[in-house]
Enzyme design. Structure first.
Site, mmCIF file in Angstrom:
data_model
loop_
_atom_site.group_PDB
_atom_site.id
_atom_site.type_symbol
_atom_site.label_atom_id
_atom_site.label_comp_id
_atom_site.label_asym_id
_atom_site.label_seq_id
_atom_site.Cartn_x
_atom_site.Cartn_y
_atom_site.Cartn_z
ATOM 1 C CB CYS A 1 -34.718 30.198 24.795
ATOM 2 S SG CYS A 1 -35.705 31.471 24.010
ATOM 3 N N GLY B 1 -23.461 29.659 29.970
ATOM 4 C CA GLY B 1 -23.761 29.372 28.582
ATOM 5 C C GLY B 1 -22.971 28.185 28.083
ATOM 6 C CD GLN C 1 9.339 45.130 3.092
ATOM 7 O OE1 GLN C 1 10.220 45.477 3.866
ATOM 8 N NE2 GLN C 1 9.561 44.273 2.111
ATOM 9 C CG PHE D 1 -8.554 53.456 8.700
ATOM 10 C CD1 PHE D 1 -8.511 52.248 8.023
ATOM 11 C CD2 PHE D 1 -9.475 54.412 8.288
ATOM 12 C CE1 PHE D 1 -9.374 51.997 6.962
ATOM 13 C CE2 PHE D 1 -10.339 54.177 7.227
ATOM 14 C CZ PHE D 1 -10.283 52.964 6.564
ATOM 15 N N GLY D 2 -4.653 54.245 11.422
ATOM 16 C CA GLY D 2 -4.059 55.101 12.448
ATOM 17 C C GLY D 2 -5.143 55.694 13.333
ATOM 18 C CD GLU E 1 -24.858 30.209 16.448
ATOM 19 O OE1 GLU E 1 -24.670 29.042 16.093
ATOM 20 O OE2 GLU E 1 -25.808 30.895 16.050
ATOM 21 N N GLY E 2 -21.113 28.983 21.017
ATOM 22 C CA GLY E 2 -19.989 28.201 21.528
ATOM 23 C C GLY E 2 -18.740 29.051 21.533
#
Ligand SMILES: Cc1cc2nc3c(=O)[nH]c(=O)nc-3n(C[C@H](O)[C@H](O)[C@H](O)COP(=O)(O)OP(=O)(O)OC[C@H]3O[C@@H](n4cnc5c(N)ncnc54)[C@H](O)[C@@H]3O)c2cc1C
Lengths: 382, 260
Positions: free
Chosen positions: A124, A131, A279, A338-339, A363-364
């Site tokens: 905490c 933050g 390509q 995947f379009g 975490e930063g």
């Protein structure tokens, strides 16, 4: 000569985590993501197999792994589900202050019973007021005889609704900024401690995140970690340890995205051939593979640096920042590969993008990581 | 009860095997060896019996070239086996056939106490299914294959188990000692815990010398070949099952020419 080969012990740890991630976590990842369900049964299994308190020495009932070995495991788990991994490794984050600053008496009294059964802990630090600027926190710790009285509110706390132990950072005097902060261990049973309701999140929806209120919570002075005023340093040293596994977590998400994209590219045909023969798609896959490898190697290097006894602030900030940016980029390119299908919830890649995003924030935040990297870097040029 | 489990290291299922230079073996370079699936079920069965019968021990034995044997022995110790022995065939003929393996195991068993010997009924790589019955013959004890759900009747000192035979499920009883070949994946093999994995890395592995005498195998493969690449499937478009069947018959008749 530097050696990148894993030992057979490391391979067996990695294989075990891989099997758990692919057979126990991955099959439930989509369902937990959709429903925002906290899969307690999976976390219990992770605990039973020794995958939960990875950083706690075995003397106190943890797995006692090096940071490097922790990273091998975290990457595999995140391949199965990023959100579940966040909840599984939140104990490492919350217990690290006790490992760093707890007296032997405190560790035996608190860690040993904690690790002896399935329990969750919550770290905490973050507050609604900010933050990134952790030195500016507002939760008060007022001394009252041989107790402290905690009053204030934390937010975005992983596992808070389910935790039995909280490591809490609070200040004796906000005017002292970081020098006023102390760290405490607080059990769930403490009167006046109230976790809030689960937040609705963009990703990591199998994890649980909430506020924690402290309404005059009385904490015995014997549950303070380190000296009065050491809290900020304890928090920063904790994050120095736990940033690198976030790099591993991001790498796991990125590897999953690359694997999905590469397999799909071999099957999907357009203009009479698999898209893997265009390509433009090959270049995507090649770039994704570079990002994944670089993320992994920077993570390994950071873990190795810290395991070798160095502080590793620069290395861990680079690993966390690079790997999380890589994860976002690779997940994005997987969706593109995947379009339209990639944009659909029926396919697994859009979740990876949502999960990857968090690794740039918690975490930063990466802006802070870059500030740290530049500061450490420029010191060498000044 | 002294329970022995015989385990075989086999290539991990996803391995892309390459044929070795001699054309009669596969190239083991870079191949990861794991516990065969049938053997996982055998180890699980051994551990269930150990838990049910106070004072039992499980001794795991593997015959083959080290270090691949050591990997599966350590994996078995991590799961809960008490003792491990490797019959190192590295220097012996590498093309040891199932009968040679059974001989090696039998010679190790000469000095290992055993009330019950468990094996996978076959291995997931060569699927030969010969080691368990050959071992029974060599030890001069009864052997049973295709077994599931083995239990110990302590009052009558008999093993009770089920066999999947041609005619269905058979219920059996047998005295000890005997050799039993177990079916795969009926007992949900456990996963090793992380501390046990770490501990198993330091577990001692006893070394048994391979049996003296002729090492030439009684059978050897003539040639290894990779299966030819698949030619790809053709999908039949249809609206009703009848239409699908008609199109299929037409293709079988006119293109594949399997019917006149
Ligand atoms: C799902 C989730 C789980 C979390 N779990 C925990 C937990 O278990 N425990 C815990 O304590 N916290 C936790 N957090 C909080 C997380 O660590 C913070 O959200 C993070 O540190 C950023 O703080 P903030 O949200 O207040 O953003 P702010 O600090 O308000 O930052 C906003 C933006 O400004 C940027 N910024 C801020 N300061 C600077 C600066 N000086 N220079 C340049 N840019 C700057 C930031 O990078 C960010 O882009 C969690 C957060 C989330 C979303």
């Amino acid at each position: 000569m530097p050696d990148f080969a894993l030992t057979s012990e490391q391979e067996s740890l990695r294989d075990m985590a891989r099997k758990f991630a692919r057979t126990e976590m991955a099959p439930h990842a989509a369902e937990c993501d959709r429903a925002g369900r906290f899969p307690e049964e999976i976390y219990r299994k992770a605990y039973d197999l020794g995958l939960m308190n990875l950083n706690v020495p075995s003397d106190y009932g943890g797995s006692g792994l090096s940071l490097f070995d922790q990273c091998l495991i975290v990457e595999e788990l995140a391949y199965g589900c990023g959100g579940m991994t966040t909840s599984i490794i939140a104990n490492c984050l919350a217990l690290e202050p006790i490992l760093l600053a707890g007296t032997p008496e405190q560790r035996t009294r608190v860690l040993s019973p904690f690790c002896a059964s399935y329990q969750l802990a919550a770290f905490c630090l973050t507050e609604p007021s900010g933050g990134s600027d952790a030195g500016n926190l507002r939760t008060r710790a007022r001394r009252d005889g041989d107790h402290y009285v905690l009053t204030g509110e934390k937010c975005f706390i992983t596992n808070a609704p389910h935790a039995s132990l909280y490591t809490v950072f609070a200040t004796g005097d906000p005017n002292l900024r970081h020098k006023g902060i102390s760290a405490f261990m607080v059990p769930r049973s403490a009167e006046g401690l109230t976790p809030g309701k689960d937040e609705e999140k963009m990703g990591h929806r199998a994890s649980s995140t909430s506020t924690v209120r402290f309404d005059g919570v009385r904490v015995p002075a014997s549950d303070r970690l380190g000296a009065e005023g050491d809290g900020f340093s304890i928090a920063m040293r904790t994050l120095d340890q736990t940033r690198t596994p976030i790099g591993a977590l991001a790498t796991g998400i990125a590897q999953a995205a690359l694997d999905h994209a590469a397999r799909y590219s071999l099957k999907r045909e357009t203009f009479g051939k698999p898209i893997s023969e265009h390509q433009a798609i090959q270049i995507k896959l090649a770039n994704m593979a570079q990002s994944v490898r670089a993320a992994r190697l920077l993570t390994w290097f950071s873990a190795w640096t810290i395991d070798s006894g160095h502080k590793g602030t620069l290395e861990s900030s680079i690993a966390k920042c690079f790997a999380s940016d890589a994860a976002l980029h690779v997940a994005d390119e997987a969706i593109q590969t995947f379009g339209g299908y990639g944009y659909m919830k029926e396919y697994p890649v859009e979740k990876l993008l949502r999960d990857a995003k968090l690794t740039q924030i918690y975490e930063g935040a990466n802006e802070i990581q870059r500030t740290v990297i530049a500061r450490e870097l420029l010191r060498d040029y000044a | 009860m002294e329970i022995v489990v015989c385990v075989k290291p086999i290539p991990e299922a996803e391995t892309r095997l390459r044929v070795g230079a001699d054309g009669t073996t596969f190239d083991a370079e870079g191949v990861k060896f794991v516990l065969a699936g049938y053997d996982e079920s055998a180890v699980e069965q051994a551990l269930l019996l150990k838990e049910a019968i106070p004072g039992s021990r499980v001794h795991v034995i593997s015959a083959g070239p080290s270090p691949r044997t050591d990997e599966v022995l350590r994996a078995s110790v991590a799961l809960g086996c008490d003792l491990a022995t490797c019959v190192d065939l590295s220097s012996a003929n590498s093309a040891a056939d199932p009968i040679a393996i059974a001989r090696a195991l039998a010679s190790a068993l000469a000095t290992v106490p055993h009330d019950l010997v468990l094996c996978g009924k076959q291995a997931g790589d060569d699927e030969a299914g010969l080691v368990a019955p050959a071992l029974g013959e060599l030890l001069g004890v009864p052997d049973f294959g295709y077994v599931v759900d083995l239990r110990w009747d302590a009052a009558r000192k008999l093993l009770k188990f089920q066999r999947w035979g041609e005619s269905g499920l058979e219920l059996w009883e047998a005295p000890t000692p005997c050799v039993i070949g177990l079916q795969q994946a009926w007992n949900d093999p456990r996963t090793a815990k992380l501390p046990a994995i770490l501990k198993s890395r330091k577990a001692p592995i006893a070394r048994a010398a391979p049996p003296a005498g002729p090492t030439s195998p009684s059978s050897r493969p003539e040639r290894f070949e990779l299966p030819p690449p698949r030619l790809g499937a053709r999908l039949i478009e249809y609206k009703t099952p009848q239409e699908a069947a008609e199109k299929l018959v037409k293709l079988l008749r006119e293109e594949a020419k399997v019917f006149p």
